[in-house]
Design a protein around this motif. Structure first.
Motif, PDB file in Angstrom:
ATOM      1  N   SER A   3      -0.557  -4.356  40.369  1.00 17.72           N
ATOM      2  CA  SER A   3      -0.614  -2.891  40.499  1.00 17.72           C
ATOM      3  C   SER A   3       0.748  -2.285  40.807  1.00 17.72           C
ATOM      4  O   SER A   3       0.912  -1.062  40.727  1.00 17.72           O
ATOM      5  CB  SER A   3      -1.614  -2.505  41.597  1.00 17.72           C
ATOM      6  N   THR A   4       1.724  -3.127  41.153  1.00 18.24           N
ATOM      7  CA  THR A   4       3.070  -2.627  41.471  1.00 18.24           C
ATOM      8  C   THR A   4       4.148  -3.260  40.590  1.00 18.24           C
ATOM      9  O   THR A   4       5.330  -3.027  40.813  1.00 18.24           O
ATOM     10  CB  THR A   4       3.411  -2.890  42.944  1.00 18.24           C
ATOM     11  N   ASN A   5       3.758  -4.035  39.596  1.00 16.40           N
ATOM     12  CA  ASN A   5       4.732  -4.738  38.758  1.00 16.40           C
ATOM     13  C   ASN A   5       4.914  -4.028  37.423  1.00 16.40           C
ATOM     14  O   ASN A   5       3.940  -3.785  36.707  1.00 16.40           O
ATOM     15  CB  ASN A   5       4.304  -6.187  38.533  1.00 16.40           C
ATOM     16  N   LEU A   6       6.173  -3.732  37.080  1.00 19.45           N
ATOM     17  CA  LEU A   6       6.497  -3.023  35.837  1.00 19.45           C
ATOM     18  C   LEU A   6       7.199  -3.916  34.827  1.00 19.45           C
ATOM     19  O   LEU A   6       7.736  -3.435  33.829  1.00 19.45           O
ATOM     20  CB  LEU A   6       7.371  -1.804  36.150  1.00 19.45           C
ATOM     21  N   ALA A   7       7.214  -5.216  35.082  1.00 23.34           N
ATOM     22  CA  ALA A   7       7.798  -6.195  34.158  1.00 23.34           C
ATOM     23  C   ALA A   7       9.280  -5.932  33.897  1.00 23.34           C
ATOM     24  O   ALA A   7       9.780  -6.146  32.787  1.00 23.34           O
ATOM     25  CB  ALA A   7       7.021  -6.229  32.844  1.00 23.34           C
ATOM     26  N   GLY A   8       9.980  -5.455  34.918  1.00 25.90           N
ATOM     27  CA  GLY A   8      11.424  -5.301  34.828  1.00 25.90           C
ATOM     28  C   GLY A   8      11.913  -4.163  33.959  1.00 25.90           C
ATOM     29  O   GLY A   8      13.070  -4.134  33.535  1.00 25.90           O
ATOM     30  N   THR A   9      11.052  -3.183  33.697  1.00 28.73           N
ATOM     31  CA  THR A   9      11.460  -2.036  32.884  1.00 28.73           C
ATOM     32  C   THR A   9      10.797  -0.783  33.440  1.00 28.73           C
ATOM     33  O   THR A   9      10.095  -0.832  34.456  1.00 28.73           O
ATOM     34  CB  THR A   9      11.085  -2.254  31.404  1.00 28.73           C
ATOM     35  N   THR A  10      11.032   0.346  32.820  1.00 28.96           N
ATOM     36  CA  THR A  10      10.355   1.591  33.179  1.00 28.96           C
ATOM     37  C   THR A  10       9.428   1.978  32.033  1.00 28.96           C
ATOM     38  O   THR A  10       9.668   1.634  30.874  1.00 28.96           O
ATOM     39  CB  THR A  10      11.351   2.725  33.442  1.00 28.96           C
ATOM     40  N   TRP A  11       8.371   2.703  32.386  1.00 29.25           N
ATOM     41  CA  TRP A  11       7.367   3.078  31.393  1.00 29.25           C
ATOM     42  C   TRP A  11       7.101   4.575  31.480  1.00 29.25           C
ATOM     43  O   TRP A  11       7.034   5.146  32.574  1.00 29.25           O
ATOM     44  CB  TRP A  11       6.066   2.328  31.656  1.00 29.25           C
ATOM     45  N   THR A  12       6.925   5.204  30.334  1.00 33.79           N
ATOM     46  CA  THR A  12       6.503   6.602  30.287  1.00 33.79           C
ATOM     47  C   THR A  12       5.035   6.667  29.896  1.00 33.79           C
ATOM     48  O   THR A  12       4.484   5.714  29.331  1.00 33.79           O
ATOM     49  CB  THR A  12       7.328   7.402  29.265  1.00 33.79           C
TER      50      THR A  12
ATOM     51  N   GLN B 261       4.511   6.093  26.204  1.00 37.16           N
ATOM     52  CA  GLN B 261       4.577   4.691  25.776  1.00 37.16           C
ATOM     53  C   GLN B 261       3.258   3.971  26.048  1.00 37.16           C
ATOM     54  O   GLN B 261       2.782   3.203  25.213  1.00 37.16           O
ATOM     55  CB  GLN B 261       5.725   3.980  26.498  1.00 37.16           C
ATOM     56  N   ILE B 262       2.668   4.225  27.194  1.00 36.29           N
ATOM     57  CA  ILE B 262       1.387   3.593  27.523  1.00 36.29           C
ATOM     58  C   ILE B 262       0.289   4.114  26.604  1.00 36.29           C
ATOM     59  O   ILE B 262      -0.585   3.357  26.154  1.00 36.29           O
ATOM     60  CB  ILE B 262       1.016   3.853  28.992  1.00 36.29           C
ATOM     61  N   ASN B 263       0.309   5.405  26.301  1.00 39.08           N
ATOM     62  CA  ASN B 263      -0.738   6.010  25.471  1.00 39.08           C
ATOM     63  C   ASN B 263      -0.594   5.669  23.989  1.00 39.08           C
ATOM     64  O   ASN B 263      -1.549   5.841  23.225  1.00 39.08           O
ATOM     65  CB  ASN B 263      -0.719   7.533  25.644  1.00 39.08           C
ATOM     66  N   ASP B 264       0.571   5.187  23.592  1.00 41.21           N
ATOM     67  CA  ASP B 264       0.823   4.900  22.187  1.00 41.21           C
ATOM     68  C   ASP B 264      -0.011   3.707  21.709  1.00 41.21           C
ATOM     69  O   ASP B 264      -0.196   2.729  22.435  1.00 41.21           O
ATOM     70  CB  ASP B 264       2.308   4.602  21.988  1.00 41.21           C
ATOM     71  N   SER B 265      -0.485   3.778  20.478  1.00 41.34           N
ATOM     72  CA  SER B 265      -1.315   2.691  19.940  1.00 41.34           C
ATOM     73  C   SER B 265      -0.529   1.392  19.777  1.00 41.34           C
ATOM     74  O   SER B 265      -1.113   0.315  19.694  1.00 41.34           O
ATOM     75  CB  SER B 265      -1.916   3.101  18.596  1.00 41.34           C
ATOM     76  N   GLY B 266       0.805   1.489  19.742  1.00 36.15           N
ATOM     77  CA  GLY B 266       1.625   0.295  19.605  1.00 36.15           C
ATOM     78  C   GLY B 266       1.843  -0.473  20.885  1.00 36.15           C
ATOM     79  O   GLY B 266       2.289  -1.632  20.847  1.00 36.15           O
ATOM     80  N   PHE B 267       1.561   0.126  22.032  1.00 38.99           N
ATOM     81  CA  PHE B 267       1.666  -0.579  23.314  1.00 38.99           C
ATOM     82  C   PHE B 267       0.752  -1.800  23.261  1.00 38.99           C
ATOM     83  O   PHE B 267      -0.413  -1.693  22.883  1.00 38.99           O
ATOM     84  CB  PHE B 267       1.252   0.363  24.446  1.00 38.99           C
ATOM     85  N   ASN B 268       1.291  -2.975  23.635  1.00 34.87           N
ATOM     86  CA  ASN B 268       0.482  -4.166  23.458  1.00 34.87           C
ATOM     87  C   ASN B 268       0.736  -5.241  24.502  1.00 34.87           C
ATOM     88  O   ASN B 268       1.794  -5.281  25.144  1.00 34.87           O
ATOM     89  CB  ASN B 268       0.684  -4.740  22.049  1.00 34.87           C
ATOM     90  N   LEU B 269      -0.265  -6.077  24.646  1.00 34.49           N
ATOM     91  CA  LEU B 269      -0.218  -7.279  25.469  1.00 34.49           C
ATOM     92  C   LEU B 269      -0.291  -8.468  24.529  1.00 34.49           C
ATOM     93  O   LEU B 269      -1.122  -8.492  23.623  1.00 34.49           O
ATOM     94  CB  LEU B 269      -1.404  -7.303  26.440  1.00 34.49           C
TER      95      LEU B 269
END
Length: 204
Positions: A114-123, A126-134
């Motif tokens: 819940s507090t980890n951003l994987a070493g980057t910043t997110w807008t 970007q999260i809402n974009d269909s290309g955001f992926n795991l």
């Protein structure tokens, strides 16, 4: 927000030698699997995207959590990792924790926090974009059959103060209008204070 399931699964030829069979099966938890049969080799990346988030504009992204549901056939393999990407084919970002090992018993494995951003910043866009992926990564050669049932994602965020105030306004007005419909009160907003509502009792 979430957890939300990926709605598109794909075998991504970035690394690895074995393509995933039926990657589209990772969109729900139903014991129908994407599989990769490995014999001293590695699998391609298994990518899940099109999550359908609608995080409000101006919110601060606090953390990302991914959950991978799966198992292995024999237990001799199953050492995997996961990464985030903001776009299809874009740069990859490694969460903490990022690695997990499947067993022969199907279970969910969690990456990020819940507090980890994987070493980057997110807008929010970007999260809402269909290309955001795991994506699930097979970092080393192994011998086993990997079976993945489901990928899902939870996003932790803090709303912008203006968004919170606007929602309080809507809730206050909605409550007063409901009671007004019963003939109990009339309502009018306080002057110059958009986030509050004053209700005045009328003759009942």
């Amino acid at each position: 927000a979430g957890p939300r399931s990926v709605t598109v699964g794909a075998s991504e030829l970035a690394t690895g030698t074995v393509a995933w069979t039926a990657p589209e099966n990772i969109v729900s938890s139903n014991n129908t699997y994407a599989t990769a049969a490995l014999v001293a080799n590695t699998a391609e990346n298994l990518r899940g995207s099109s999550l359908g988030f609608s995080i409000p504009a101006g919110a601060t992204i606090d953390g990302l959590v991914g959950e991978i549901e799966g198992k292995v056939l024999t237990g001799t393999g199953g050492s995997l990792a996961a990464r985030w990407a903001k776009t299809l084919g874009g740069a990859e970002f490694t969460p903490t924790p990022a690695t997990f090992t499947f067993t022969t018993t199907e279970a969910y494995y969690t990456i990020g926090s819940s507090t980890n951003l994987a070493g980057t910043t997110w807008t929010t866009s970007q999260i809402n974009d269909s290309g955001f992926n795991l994506k699930v990564i097979c970092p080393s050669a192994q011998t086993d059959t990997l079976s993945i049932d489901h990928l899902r994602v939870t996003i932790y965020y803090t709303e912008a103060p203006a968004t919170k105030a606007f929602r309080r306004t809507l809730l206050g007005v909605g409550f007063c209008l409901h009671v007004l419909s019963l003939g109990l009160i009339s309502c009018r907003p306080k002057q110059k204070v958009m986030s509050q509502t004053r209700c005045v009792r009328v003759g009942v």
